[in-house]
Design a protein around this motif. Sequence first.
Motif, PDB file in Angstrom:
ATOM      1  N   GLY A 223      46.712  36.339  48.695  1.00 46.34           N
ATOM      2  CA  GLY A 223      45.654  37.145  48.101  1.00 46.34           C
ATOM      3  C   GLY A 223      44.334  36.437  48.276  1.00 46.34           C
ATOM      4  N   PRO A 224      43.269  37.003  47.740  1.00 47.11           N
ATOM      5  CA  PRO A 224      41.943  36.393  47.903  1.00 47.11           C
ATOM      6  C   PRO A 224      41.818  35.096  47.103  1.00 47.11           C
ATOM      7  N   PRO A 225      40.789  34.322  47.370  1.00 48.17           N
ATOM      8  CA  PRO A 225      40.571  33.097  46.597  1.00 48.17           C
ATOM      9  C   PRO A 225      40.425  33.432  45.115  1.00 48.17           C
ATOM     10  N   ASN A 226      40.866  32.515  44.283  1.00 48.57           N
ATOM     11  CA  ASN A 226      40.725  32.635  42.826  1.00 48.57           C
ATOM     12  C   ASN A 226      41.534  33.766  42.194  1.00 48.57           C
ATOM     13  N   ALA A 227      42.493  34.296  42.938  1.00 48.66           N
ATOM     14  CA  ALA A 227      43.321  35.364  42.381  1.00 48.66           C
ATOM     15  C   ALA A 227      44.310  34.796  41.369  1.00 48.66           C
ATOM     16  N   GLY A 228      44.522  33.480  41.434  1.00 45.74           N
ATOM     17  CA  GLY A 228      45.467  32.850  40.509  1.00 45.74           C
ATOM     18  C   GLY A 228      46.769  32.460  41.186  1.00 45.74           C
ATOM     19  N   LYS A 229      46.745  32.318  42.510  1.00 44.05           N
ATOM     20  CA  LYS A 229      47.964  32.011  43.268  1.00 44.05           C
ATOM     21  C   LYS A 229      48.523  30.636  42.904  1.00 44.05           C
ATOM     22  N   SER A 230      47.635  29.629  42.925  1.00 44.80           N
ATOM     23  CA  SER A 230      48.099  28.260  42.648  1.00 44.80           C
ATOM     24  C   SER A 230      48.624  28.142  41.221  1.00 44.80           C
ATOM     25  N   THR A 231      47.921  28.778  40.295  1.00 46.75           N
ATOM     26  CA  THR A 231      48.354  28.726  38.892  1.00 46.75           C
ATOM     27  C   THR A 231      49.727  29.377  38.744  1.00 46.75           C
ATOM     28  N   LEU A 232      49.934  30.501  39.440  1.00 43.59           N
ATOM     29  CA  LEU A 232      51.216  31.201  39.357  1.00 43.59           C
ATOM     30  C   LEU A 232      52.324  30.351  39.982  1.00 43.59           C
ATOM     31  N   ILE A 243      46.940  22.579  43.623  1.00 40.12           N
ATOM     32  CA  ILE A 243      45.675  22.297  42.927  1.00 40.12           C
ATOM     33  C   ILE A 243      45.083  23.612  42.418  1.00 40.12           C
ATOM     34  N   VAL A 244      44.759  23.621  41.137  1.00 43.17           N
ATOM     35  CA  VAL A 244      44.130  24.804  40.548  1.00 43.17           C
ATOM     36  C   VAL A 244      42.649  24.488  40.354  1.00 43.17           C
ATOM     37  N   SER A 245      41.785  25.369  40.865  1.00 44.04           N
ATOM     38  CA  SER A 245      40.358  25.181  40.601  1.00 44.04           C
ATOM     39  C   SER A 245      39.669  26.515  40.790  1.00 44.04           C
ATOM     40  N   ASP A 246      38.473  26.664  40.205  1.00 40.81           N
ATOM     41  CA  ASP A 246      37.811  27.941  40.452  1.00 40.81           C
ATOM     42  C   ASP A 246      36.808  27.860  41.587  1.00 40.81           C
ATOM     43  N   VAL A 247      36.925  26.796  42.381  1.00 39.85           N
ATOM     44  CA  VAL A 247      36.118  26.744  43.600  1.00 39.85           C
ATOM     45  C   VAL A 247      36.897  27.472  44.702  1.00 39.85           C
ATOM     46  N   ALA A 319      47.588  39.863  38.470  1.00 36.65           N
ATOM     47  CA  ALA A 319      47.595  38.528  37.868  1.00 36.65           C
ATOM     48  C   ALA A 319      46.493  38.373  36.821  1.00 36.65           C
ATOM     49  N   GLN A 320      46.601  37.298  36.056  1.00 32.80           N
ATOM     50  CA  GLN A 320      45.619  36.921  35.028  1.00 32.80           C
ATOM     51  C   GLN A 320      45.419  38.053  34.030  1.00 32.80           C
ATOM     52  N   SER A 321      46.521  38.706  33.642  1.00 36.22           N
ATOM     53  CA  SER A 321      46.429  39.890  32.774  1.00 36.22           C
ATOM     54  C   SER A 321      45.809  39.556  31.423  1.00 36.22           C
ATOM     55  N   ASP A 322      45.789  38.281  31.052  1.00 35.56           N
ATOM     56  CA  ASP A 322      45.197  37.936  29.745  1.00 35.56           C
ATOM     57  C   ASP A 322      43.679  38.077  29.754  1.00 35.56           C
ATOM     58  N   ARG A 323      43.088  38.038  30.957  1.00 33.63           N
ATOM     59  CA  ARG A 323      41.622  38.140  30.960  1.00 33.63           C
ATOM     60  C   ARG A 323      41.073  39.206  31.905  1.00 33.63           C
ATOM     61  N   MET A 324      41.971  39.821  32.680  1.00 30.90           N
ATOM     62  CA  MET A 324      41.489  40.831  33.617  1.00 30.90           C
ATOM     63  C   MET A 324      41.882  42.224  33.140  1.00 30.90           C
ATOM     64  N   LEU A 334      50.971  40.280  34.982  1.00 28.38           N
ATOM     65  CA  LEU A 334      51.443  39.005  34.452  1.00 28.38           C
ATOM     66  C   LEU A 334      50.304  38.025  34.282  1.00 28.38           C
ATOM     67  N   SER A 335      50.548  37.067  33.420  1.00 31.52           N
ATOM     68  CA  SER A 335      49.598  35.978  33.231  1.00 31.52           C
ATOM     69  C   SER A 335      50.368  34.669  33.242  1.00 31.52           C
ATOM     70  N   ALA A 336      50.015  33.822  34.201  1.00 30.19           N
ATOM     71  CA  ALA A 336      50.673  32.510  34.285  1.00 30.19           C
ATOM     72  C   ALA A 336      50.293  31.674  33.063  1.00 30.19           C
ATOM     73  N   LEU A 337      49.163  32.022  32.457  1.00 28.08           N
ATOM     74  CA  LEU A 337      48.678  31.242  31.324  1.00 28.08           C
ATOM     75  C   LEU A 337      49.371  31.638  30.021  1.00 28.08           C
ATOM     76  N   SER A 338      49.406  32.960  29.729  1.00 25.92           N
ATOM     77  CA  SER A 338      50.016  33.396  28.460  1.00 25.92           C
ATOM     78  C   SER A 338      51.529  33.571  28.619  1.00 25.92           C
TER      79      SER A 338
HETATM   80  P1  GDP Z   1      43.921  30.659  43.669  1.00 20.69           P
HETATM   81  O1  GDP Z   1      42.643  30.325  44.370  1.00 20.69           O
HETATM   82  O2  GDP Z   1      44.327  32.063  43.934  1.00 20.69           O
HETATM   83  O3  GDP Z   1      45.002  29.675  43.925  1.00 20.69           O
HETATM   84  O4  GDP Z   1      43.586  30.624  42.113  1.00 20.69           O
HETATM   85  P2  GDP Z   1      43.807  29.459  41.042  1.00 20.69           P
HETATM   86  O5  GDP Z   1      45.223  29.437  40.632  1.00 20.69           O
HETATM   87  O6  GDP Z   1      43.207  28.208  41.554  1.00 20.69           O
HETATM   88  O7  GDP Z   1      42.990  30.039  39.821  1.00 20.69           O
HETATM   89  C1  GDP Z   1      41.585  30.280  39.868  1.00 20.69           C
HETATM   90  C2  GDP Z   1      41.053  30.164  38.468  1.00 20.69           C
HETATM   91  O8  GDP Z   1      41.615  31.140  37.623  1.00 20.69           O
HETATM   92  C3  GDP Z   1      41.358  28.822  37.818  1.00 20.69           C
HETATM   93  O9  GDP Z   1      40.232  28.427  37.060  1.00 20.69           O
HETATM   94  C4  GDP Z   1      42.516  29.112  36.911  1.00 20.69           C
HETATM   95  O10 GDP Z   1      42.557  28.270  35.788  1.00 20.69           O
HETATM   96  C5  GDP Z   1      42.267  30.544  36.507  1.00 20.69           C
HETATM   97  N1  GDP Z   1      43.508  31.261  36.232  1.00 20.69           N
HETATM   98  C6  GDP Z   1      44.561  31.411  37.080  1.00 20.69           C
HETATM   99  N2  GDP Z   1      45.538  32.142  36.528  1.00 20.69           N
HETATM  100  C7  GDP Z   1      45.100  32.482  35.287  1.00 20.69           C
HETATM  101  C8  GDP Z   1      45.655  33.269  34.224  1.00 20.69           C
HETATM  102  O11 GDP Z   1      46.775  33.790  34.277  1.00 20.69           O
HETATM  103  N3  GDP Z   1      44.897  33.419  33.100  1.00 20.69           N
HETATM  104  C9  GDP Z   1      43.655  32.873  32.994  1.00 20.69           C
HETATM  105  N4  GDP Z   1      42.981  33.084  31.879  1.00 20.69           N
HETATM  106  N5  GDP Z   1      43.123  32.123  33.977  1.00 20.69           N
HETATM  107  C10 GDP Z   1      43.809  31.933  35.110  1.00 20.69           C
END
Ligand code: GDP
Length: 427
Positions: A223-232, A243-247, A319-324, A334-338
């Motif tokens: 998926g696109p950057p910052n979609a939450g792939k690494s976190t998932l 590595i999880v980052s919002d860069v 993804a990131q259903s807790d904030r999107m 789904l939310s990898a966080l909640s």
């Molecule tokens: P990637 O670029 O797709 O791998 O995205 P990352 O996993 O690095 O996530 C990008 C940003 O979104 C990071 O700051 C994460 O902490 C945040 N993030 C990812 N998943 C979630 C989620 O399920 N809930 C919330 N609130 N933040 C998330």
Amino acid sequence: MADTIFALSSGAPPAGIGVIRISGGDAATALSALAGRLPEPRRASLALLSDPSDGAPLDRALLLWLPGPGTATGEDMGELHCHGGRAVVAAVERALGRMAGLRRAEPGEFTRRALANGRMDLNAVEGLADLLAAETEQQRRAALLMTEGHFSRRIEGWRLRLLDLSAMAEAALDFSDEDDVPDAAIEARIGEGIAALAQDVAQVLAAPSAERLRDGVRVVLAGPPNAGKSTLLNALVGRDAAIVSDVAGTTRDRIEVPAALGGVAFLFTDTAGLRAEAGDAVEAIGMDRARAAMDAADILLWLGDPDALPREDAVPIAAQSDRMDHRGHPGLKLSALSGEGMDALARLLLEKAAALLPREGDYALHARQRQGVTALLRYLGQAGRQADLLMLAEDLRQARRAIDTLTGQAGTEDMLDRLFAGFCIGK
Ligand code: GDP
């Protein structure tokens, strides 16, 4: 005669018990030299072992004397169950090494002798290698099936049916020599026999491969950057692997993480985020690799726009259903966080994996075995289409040769060298 070999077959010392196995013509001599007597066959007995060179005591051990050929290797064997201390095992091994005709075993050498002496066929040996390497329940069950000889027996059945068919073909050939009229009834029976056998063989080939079972079902997160792939990915494997980052553009290459879920081996791949323009050349390469990984995925989890699925069978993930706000999104929320939706995702992965993996009782075939079975099926197909009995008989001969290769009766030495190099010493 082959050397008599010995090796520690249990785990590395220190351990509770150290089991040293001896195999070969001098096994009885070695046991008697250490214990002062040859124990009763196939009965465990305690003995004080002493060094034959100076009579000094070595250890008190449980002894087994197993005369061949009904043994694991097919040779005379002895087992010494010593105390598993480092010095104890070393002293007993040293004493054995000093005896004439004895030497340390090479990796897998016991098993290699079992193969050479017809105690196991190549398929069972490969199953044994898998059993020793098995980490998940599913891998263990499939490997046990293989090493217990189920597949070998199935192949033996094929070989016998082929022999019957060959005999019928030869008989029909003799007959046609004499009368110039081949017996149509016999030919029809041969044809039916070939078709039935080919069907049985094809069924075995239809089972999923062992590589998938061993290496894991490939799940790719894209998926696109910052979609939450690494976190998932981290949430799925239960540790910080990516590595999880919002860069944007942080994950610049694929990250592959093996992990078991519900007893099934998966290989999770995190990919570089896809966007219209790469920031630099490195990111561009990362995106190319991401696309290649997506093509090769068994299960593709798509964290991007659900209206732009990269593959028809991709699984849309909200993804990131807790904030999107995912109103109208058809995918799995789904939310990898909640943790929301994570159980549902695990269920979905297991369900999709089940369709790709051998079912209970299926054989998980290695590339080598698949090649052998494919060759067999090809010759059977060829034989089934032959109008000429002579050619048909030759195809059946080739089919039998394919079976011999499959069971290792016609195996090449370097293939065996490669296979056994992967075994542990003492196995
Ligand atoms: P990637 O670029 O797709 O791998 O995205 P990352 O996993 O690095 O996530 C990008 C940003 O979104 C990071 O700051 C994460 O902490 C945040 N993030 C990812 N998943 C979630 C989620 O399920 N809930 C919330 N609130 N933040 C998330």
